[in-house]
Design a protein around this motif. Sequence first.
Motif, PDB file in Angstrom:
ATOM      1  N   GLN A 185       0.838  -1.208   0.000  1.00  0.00           N
ATOM      2  CA  GLN A 185       0.000   0.000   0.000  1.00  0.00           C
ATOM      3  C   GLN A 185       0.870   1.254   0.000  1.00  0.00           C
ATOM      4  O   GLN A 185       0.572   2.217  -0.698  1.00  0.00           O
ATOM      5  CB  GLN A 185      -0.953  -0.020   1.193  1.00  0.00           C
ATOM      6  N   THR A 224       2.665   1.765  -3.455  1.00  0.00           N
ATOM      7  CA  THR A 224       1.763   2.164  -4.534  1.00  0.00           C
ATOM      8  C   THR A 224       0.884   3.360  -4.125  1.00  0.00           C
ATOM      9  O   THR A 224      -0.164   3.590  -4.721  1.00  0.00           O
ATOM     10  CB  THR A 224       0.868   0.976  -4.973  1.00  0.00           C
ATOM     11  N   SER A 225       1.338   4.123  -3.155  1.00  0.00           N
ATOM     12  CA  SER A 225       0.546   5.260  -2.666  1.00  0.00           C
ATOM     13  C   SER A 225       0.384   6.371  -3.701  1.00  0.00           C
ATOM     14  O   SER A 225      -0.433   7.276  -3.520  1.00  0.00           O
ATOM     15  CB  SER A 225       1.163   5.822  -1.384  1.00  0.00           C
ATOM     16  N   TYR A 238      -1.097   6.162  -6.396  1.00  0.00           N
ATOM     17  CA  TYR A 238      -2.447   6.079  -6.967  1.00  0.00           C
ATOM     18  C   TYR A 238      -3.442   6.954  -6.202  1.00  0.00           C
ATOM     19  O   TYR A 238      -4.449   7.374  -6.752  1.00  0.00           O
ATOM     20  CB  TYR A 238      -2.956   4.637  -6.958  1.00  0.00           C
ATOM     21  N   THR A 239      -3.154   7.192  -4.932  1.00  0.00           N
ATOM     22  CA  THR A 239      -4.104   7.943  -4.099  1.00  0.00           C
ATOM     23  C   THR A 239      -3.580   9.330  -3.737  1.00  0.00           C
ATOM     24  O   THR A 239      -4.151   9.990  -2.870  1.00  0.00           O
ATOM     25  CB  THR A 239      -4.413   7.151  -2.811  1.00  0.00           C
ATOM     26  N   THR A 240      -2.508   9.759  -4.386  1.00  0.00           N
ATOM     27  CA  THR A 240      -1.931  11.073  -4.124  1.00  0.00           C
ATOM     28  C   THR A 240      -2.000  11.906  -5.396  1.00  0.00           C
ATOM     29  O   THR A 240      -1.594  11.454  -6.457  1.00  0.00           O
ATOM     30  CB  THR A 240      -0.453  10.933  -3.691  1.00  0.00           C
ATOM     31  N   SER A 241      -2.507  13.132  -5.282  1.00  0.00           N
ATOM     32  CA  SER A 241      -2.618  13.998  -6.462  1.00  0.00           C
ATOM     33  C   SER A 241      -1.458  14.989  -6.509  1.00  0.00           C
ATOM     34  O   SER A 241      -0.852  15.319  -5.482  1.00  0.00           O
ATOM     35  CB  SER A 241      -3.940  14.762  -6.436  1.00  0.00           C
ATOM     36  N   GLU A 258      -2.138  18.004  -4.412  1.00  0.00           N
ATOM     37  CA  GLU A 258      -1.906  17.728  -2.999  1.00  0.00           C
ATOM     38  C   GLU A 258      -0.432  17.882  -2.630  1.00  0.00           C
ATOM     39  O   GLU A 258      -0.103  18.492  -1.611  1.00  0.00           O
ATOM     40  CB  GLU A 258      -2.375  16.299  -2.713  1.00  0.00           C
ATOM     41  N   VAL A 306       5.197  10.736  -6.537  1.00  0.00           N
ATOM     42  CA  VAL A 306       3.814  10.432  -6.931  1.00  0.00           C
ATOM     43  C   VAL A 306       3.801   9.422  -8.074  1.00  0.00           C
ATOM     44  O   VAL A 306       3.061   8.436  -8.041  1.00  0.00           O
ATOM     45  CB  VAL A 306       3.040  11.704  -7.344  1.00  0.00           C
ATOM     46  N   ARG A 366       5.629   5.869  -7.178  1.00  0.00           N
ATOM     47  CA  ARG A 366       4.886   4.958  -6.302  1.00  0.00           C
ATOM     48  C   ARG A 366       3.619   4.439  -6.981  1.00  0.00           C
ATOM     49  O   ARG A 366       2.506   4.529  -6.452  1.00  0.00           O
ATOM     50  CB  ARG A 366       4.591   5.648  -4.983  1.00  0.00           C
ATOM     51  N   ARG A 367       3.849   3.907  -8.155  1.00  0.00           N
ATOM     52  CA  ARG A 367       2.802   3.245  -8.947  1.00  0.00           C
ATOM     53  C   ARG A 367       3.472   2.113  -9.709  1.00  0.00           C
ATOM     54  O   ARG A 367       4.679   2.142  -9.937  1.00  0.00           O
ATOM     55  CB  ARG A 367       2.191   4.208  -9.970  1.00  0.00           C
TER      56      ARG A 367
END
Length: 183
Positions: A36, A39-40, A42-45, A48, A107, A110-111
């Motif tokens: 998690q 691969t964070s 995916y949930t960070t813009s 942000e 960003v 981490r994908r």
Amino acid sequence: MSNLDQHYKQILAELGEDVDREGLLDTPKRAAKAMQFLTSGYTTSIDEVVNGAVFSSDNDEMVVVEGIEFYSMCEHHMLPFLGKCHIGYLPNGKVLGLSKFARIVDVFGRRFQIQENMTKQIADAVTEVTGCRGVGVIIEAKHMCMMMRGVQKQNSMMRTSVMQGAFRDNQATRNEFMRLVGL
């Protein structure tokens, strides 16, 4: 136990491990937590991580941030690749806070990713955030999928670049960037 934990437990069992032995009791939970984090992206813009750190500036000369360390995960084998990213841009009335370059790299790193796409995604993000006149991004990385399996070449390194705007259209600008990052 979460769904992801259960999947890791099943993978370990399928590989022939005794999932009830002491050393593996908490491994599915730890592996799920690690994945998690890895691969964070995916949930960070981008908004942000930039967090408004774009500042007015009359500087129109090249800005270079080199040696940004990163790691990512190969989308083909789910193995790490790691290296350094070099970013240069020509401001157009705005500059980006220094730490934000590293955050932008993270960003996309981490994908699950291929290096070629990551290089372009970073260049596109810097252009979008700053409105710069041009950007150059070079990534140098070692890929565990090539080192640990397959051809097992320990000293191989992959270099990718994306040049946009003045970095693509003006050879002198490209040469200056390449010289500043030592290539």
